[in-house]
Design a protein around this motif. Structure first.
Motif: not given
Length: 315
Positions: A241-244, A303-315
């Motif tokens: 939750l804190l990461l989100i 799977k959850v962390l992968y989705a977050l990584f993929k979306k935000y790693k370039e931001k």
């Protein structure tokens, strides 16, 4: 080998010495240039607060100053060495301490796997310097996208009393990126990359997990939190939750979740809330049962962390 080169190698190297040099043609390879630029950019971003600027891998790393500061910034290691070594002997002594610590941190117990040494680094050997820096990136910042599949032609020269023997071979500087493969947008939509990943060798799984963990800790650092065990520390939903909140830039009211859950029901509430928030942000996420994360299921958490990584790693 041409006569001019024979004279050059006889003058440059001692009898019995074996040396490896990048072929002149490979020095102009655009991929090699991109790799050098990427490494210089990485060093300068890492040492920005130290006010250290590197312009050349060949000329700026030989005295140990940059490597000393990189080791401190990346691993928090304090070494008892002088800040600026002016003489050649002082530089060599400093490099001996730094490389000994670096080799230990890089987990290189087998000396045959080490493609650099004090003499090569101090002699401004580009090949050895790049090998060292690439190894440091893999260890300390594995999510960094270095140009993949960079190879150079090298000539290995051995000087003996009877003459000079040489052989040309291809040397790999960076391999095909496992992270690029798994995080590529061109992957088929029907594939589940995490399910595929978990079928691979353990060291490949750990490479991806380490990259994702580094990404998580970068974003949690401002809260003074760090994740060491990916499976266990996400099971209660608090870190998730804190990461989100960090990634999306919003605050989740403390009365909406259990900051210190004491039972599985409170953990499940937290994880369910996290999953609902992720769906509200239109995150591309496969169907995941919150109970699986609470139960410390590796695939579900990844799977959850992968989705977050993929979306935000370039931001």
């Amino acid at each position: 080998m041409r006569t001019g080169l024979k004279v050059y190698f006889r003058n440059k190297f001692m009898i019995g010495q074996k040396s490896k040099l990048i072929q002149p043609g490979s020095l102009k390879d655009p991929l090699l240039e991109k790799l050098k630029e990427a490494l210089i950019d990485w060093i300068n971003r890492t040492l920005k607060t130290e006010h250290i600027v590197v312009q050349s891998l060949e000329e700026d790393l030989y005295d140990g100053l940059v490597l000393h500061h990189l080791l401190f910034r990346l691993a928090g290691v304090h070494l008892d060495v002088e800040e600026i070594a002016l003489t050649s002997s002082a530089q060599i002594s400093k490099l001996e301490v730094i490389l000994k610590e670096l080799d230990k941190r890089l987990g290189l117990q087998d000396s045959s796997l080490i493609k650099w040494n004090v003499k090569l680094i101090h002699n401004k050997d580009l090949l050895a310097t790049i090998h060292l820096l690439v190894a440091m990136v893999k260890c300390f910042q594995p999510e960094l996208d270095l140009p993949p599949n960079v190879k150079v032609e090298v000539v290995i020269v051995e000087v003996s009393s009877s003459g000079i023997k040489s052989v040309v071979q291809t040397e790999v500087l960076t391999e095909d990126s496992l992270l690029t493969h798994f995080f590529s947008p061109s992957r088929h939509l029907g594939e589940d990359p995490i399910e595929q990943l978990l079928k691979l060798e353990a060291h490949k799984v750990n490479t991806v997990k380490k990259a994702i963990l580094h990404f998580v800790n970068q974003n949690m650092a401002t809260l003074g939190l760090q994740v060491a065990d990916m499976d266990k520390q996400f099971a209660d939903g608090v870190i998730l939750l804190l990461l989100i909140g960090q990634l999306e830039g919003f605050f989740i009211p403390l009365f909406d979740f259990n900051l210190t859950p004491v039972n599985e029901s409170e953990m499940l509430h937290n994880v369910t809330l996290a999953m609902d928030l992720l769906h509200d942000t239109d995150l591309q996420l496969p169907s995941i049962d919150p109970q699986d994360i609470v139960s410390q299921d590796t695939a579900a958490t990844l799977k959850v962390l992968y989705a977050l990584f993929k979306k935000y790693k370039e931001k």
